[in-house]
Design a protein around this motif. Structure first.
Motif: not given
Ligand code: GDP
Length: 457
Positions: A292-319
């Motif tokens: 299902d295209p809505r579940f394309r990602f796995d959630q992880v608890d942490e990520v250590a450098a160096a790594a690529g990661i997607k972050i979901a958070a409120p208020g990022l529209e203007e980032a």
């Protein structure tokens, strides 16, 4: 606890010389095929675990004398100059090391030279991949073969032809002040630039490329790569993206510390620093697991450098793409991060005077690079800002045009022109210059200024 992190690697070189093909080969996937299916799974960077490097390299790993302690390699998915102009970390380049790719049949081209200049300016160590060796007449191809194995299968004439082409390259590098040599003839990697013959299309020589990147990183970048793993994370935003079911997310490369699910992060936004709490840290799922295209990602608890990661958070529209991401675990850290990020935005998103050109770019880093170039050329800037070219931008340029025609223009780096903006520009005769090579963009503008002045005479 200190640990050696993965080196961050960028691939650059002239257009069509094979950057994307090499990155695809390394990813073992085909981006084009995926995108046709409507799913783009890369989030800015590709990890190659050290086990994969060792497996691919086989006995070649001996090329690297000594044990490789790196956890792996991290390739930035954005090919080309952008990785340097847009993606910065603490004022330097985000990339620790680079692969300069040159089509061995075409030799040096304008962007090859430009790439070398950029690498020099950033003091980024690099190795050269002499690509498309399979195009040499009669070349025998075997997928993923080490170059040193593949070369033995070629007849005398083909070997000789490659040798001739490599010497031409070596000569060009020599003219630019480099002592280059075929990688297996290099005695001292600190003094000689290693050239690895490859075929990105078939994977020939890629084992050597990976081994040498790993070995060189470990030997010459160890101090830089040694980080306090437990420390709060620092990263750079590659892209700000809407995701189905997740809202606005940011794709980030973390180059320092560890990012945790419950961290507060500070990122750069238009005219302000955004403070927000992470809702989810996401890694792409393997393609065959996506139902299902809505579940394309796995959630992880942490990520250590160096790594690529997607972050979901409120208020990022203007980032802002290209801006820093700093994790903060106390009020004090939040304040410090805010001050640092604000300082950076204010130094880039500028408005210098009433009469000047309008500058737009896709990221904070590219905006800074373009603005700097303009300032060095004494071209005044009225406004420099991240984002596509809007009607407002054109209207502002129009107001400048009345006072000083040659500055009544919009310059856009790697951005689109909104439809209404294009209409107004056409109707009112406001020139818009766009492109994805900074010097070329400025050249185009300067050529136009010159032509206008000629007209007046
Ligand atoms: P980029 O513009 O540098 O990213 O170049 P691409 O990776 O898009 O490659 C440009 C063209 O060259 C494509 O048609 C590739 O299939 C082709 N190409 C890339 N690498 C090789 C190679 O090693 N051998 C051959 N024969 N073609 C290649």
């Amino acid at each position: 606890m200190k640990k050696i992190r993965q080196p961050i690697i960028a691939v650059l070189g002239h257009v069509d010389h094979g950057k994307t093909t090499l990155l695809d080969r390394i990813r073992r996937t085909n981006v084009a095929g995926k995108e046709a299916g409507g799913i783009t799974q890369h989030i800015g960077a590709t990890e190659v675990p050290i086990e994969t490097v060792k497996q691919l390299a086989g006995p070649l790993i001996k090329l690297w004398k000594g044990e490789i302690k790196l956890p792996g390699l991290l390739f930035i998915d954005t090919p080309g100059h952008e990785a340097f102009t847009s993606l910065r970390a603490r004022g330097g380049s985000l990339a620790d090391l680079a692969v300069l790719i040159v089509d061995v049949n075409e030799g040096f081209q304008p962007q090859t030279i430009e790439s070398i200049e950029i690498l020099r300016k950033n003091r980024t160590p690099f190795i050269v991949a002499a690509n498309k060796i399979d195009r040499i007449k009669g070349w025998k191809v075997e997928e993923d073969e080490p170059f040193l194995v593949n070369i033995k299968k070629q007849d005398q004439r083909a070997q000789q032809e490659l040798e001739t082409k490599l010497w031409e390259l070596i000569g060009k590098f020599y003219e630019m002040g480099f002592n280059a040599n075929r990688f297996d003839r290099v005695q001292d990697f600190t003094r000689e630039l290693a050239i690895i013959p490859i075929s990105a299309k078939y994977g020939i020589g890629v084992p050597e490329l990976l081994v040498l990147i790993a070995g060189l990183s470990q030997k010459y970048l160890e101090e830089k790569l040694k980080i306090e793993v437990e420390g709060p994370a620092r990263g750079t935003i590659l892209e700000v993206r809407e995701e189905l079911g997740l809202g606005t997310t940011i794709d980030v490369i973390i180059y320092d510390g560890t990012l945790r699910k419950d961290d507060t992060i500070v990122v750069g936004g238009k005219d302000k620093a955004i403070v927000t709490k992470i809702r989810a840290l996401l890694k792409p799922k393997p393609l065959d697991e996506i139902r299902d295209p809505r579940f394309r990602f796995d959630q992880v608890d942490e990520v250590a450098a160096a790594a690529g990661i997607k972050i979901a958070a409120p208020g990022l529209e203007e980032a802002l793409a290209g801006s820093p991401v700093i994790a903060a675990r106390s009020e004090e850290e939040v304040e410090r991060a805010k001050a640092e990020i604000l300082g950076q935005i204010q130094s880039v998103v500028i408005s210098t005077g009433k009469v000047g050109v309008i500058v737009k770019a896709d990221t904070l880093g590219s905006l800074e690079a373009l603005s700097k170039e303009l300032q060095e050329k004494s071209i005044p800037i009225r406004k420099a800002d991240v984002g596509n070219i809007s009607k407002t931008d054109v209207m502002e340029a129009l107001s400048v045009k009345d006072e000083e025609p040659k500055y009544g223009v919009v310059l856009g780096f790697n951005v689109k022109v909104n439809e209404d903006a294009a209409e107004v520009a056409k109707a009112k005769g406001v020139p818009i210059f766009t492109g994805n090579i900074i010097y070329k963009l400025i050249e185009d503008y300067e050529a136009w200024v010159k032509a206008e002045e000629e007209k007046k005479k």
